[in-house]
Scaffold this active site. Structure first.
Site, mmCIF file in Angstrom:
data_model
loop_
_atom_site.group_PDB
_atom_site.id
_atom_site.type_symbol
_atom_site.label_atom_id
_atom_site.label_comp_id
_atom_site.label_asym_id
_atom_site.label_seq_id
_atom_site.Cartn_x
_atom_site.Cartn_y
_atom_site.Cartn_z
ATOM 1 N N SER A 41 0.826 -1.207 0.000
ATOM 2 C CA SER A 41 0.000 0.000 0.000
ATOM 3 C C SER A 41 0.860 1.258 0.000
ATOM 4 O O SER A 41 2.041 1.230 0.349
ATOM 5 C CB SER A 41 -0.911 0.017 1.232
ATOM 6 O OG SER A 41 -1.836 -1.041 1.195
ATOM 7 N N SER B 160 4.425 -7.648 1.696
ATOM 8 C CA SER B 160 5.849 -7.320 1.697
ATOM 9 C C SER B 160 6.473 -7.404 3.078
ATOM 10 O O SER B 160 7.691 -7.523 3.211
ATOM 11 C CB SER B 160 6.061 -5.903 1.151
ATOM 12 O OG SER B 160 5.608 -4.934 2.093
#
Length: 242
Positions: A60, A89
């Site tokens: 994001s 991630s």
């Protein structure tokens, strides 16, 4: 406004987010300063925009990570337990870990953050990214951070209850099992696709589309739900078929 926050370094990026008021809390600012996005978003790490990380997932935009931490901050204290669903991630998992470690907890113990993803390769990516820094390796080695492969819609009962739950993908509904895994008091930050929720939008006075919802479980066990702002997230769903 958010795209004006991009910087040439991690420090410049976070400073710009702070200057524009997208990060207000000093603890959030410090926690994000302590995690170099270059370890998690290698293509354009200091751009305030979402970026693909493979397997149909994204990391994001930094301002969204800031928003999530700001909404959860009252439940992110040294010693707190946190569930990060759709950890991807591993970036926000690392930031959350910074917020629940420290010597100010009642028994001087660190908190615990579970980074959960249903795609095994992303769970491996999150752990690999955290290993890129000394601090990240320490958080993994001491068990402050744990990455697991599981269906985010079911949460992770093994480490519940959680003081805070962050959901990084759009759910079809406010899954009751996630609310059950909240501590009382506790808070969840979750994007919900109210166009496909089977009645949530109308029951809670919402128009269609994706919105962030804040779900508070009070000390007495009662639950309060509030729609806060529109967003666009990848769906919280099954593993993509190959």
């Amino acid at each position: 406004m958010a795209w004006y926050c991009s910087g040439s370094t991690n420090t410049e990026l976070i400073d710009n987010l702070s200057k524009l008021g997208l990060i207000k809390n000093e603890r959030v600012k410090k926690a994000m300063m302590g995690v170099d996005r270059a370890h998690y978003a290698p293509s354009r790490p200091y751009s305030d925009s979402p970026q693909p990380i493979g397997h149909g997932a994204t990391i994001s935009a930094p301002h969204m990570h800031g928003h999530a931490c700001e909404y959860l901050i009252d439940h992110l204290k040294p010693g707190s337990r946190v569930l990060d669903i759709g950890s991807g991630s591993g970036y926000l998992t690392h930031v959350l870990a910074n917020l629940v470690t420290g010597s100010s907890s009642p028994d001087h113990t660190n908190g615990h953050v579970v980074g959960l993803d249903h795609i095994p390769e992303l769970v491996e990516l999150g752990a690999s990214n955290m290993h890129k820094s000394d601090q990240g390796r320490g958080l993994l080695d001491t068990g402050v951070v744990q990455f697991v492969v599981a269906d985010g819609r079911l949460g992770w009962k093994e480490s519940a209850p959680y003081d805070a739950i962050h959901v990084g993908a759009a759910a079809e509904t406010l899954h009751p099992v996630l609310i059950e895994q909240l501590r009382a008091p506790g808070r969840m930050f979750i994007p919900v696709d109210t166009e496909n929720d089977g009645g949530l939008a109308s029951s809670l006075g919402s128009s269609g589309g994706q919105f962030i919802w804040i779900v508070d479980k009070k000390a007495d066990g009662s639950v309060h739900k509030e729609k806060v702002f529109p967003v666009s997230y990848v769906p919280l769903t099954d593993v993509p078929r190959t």
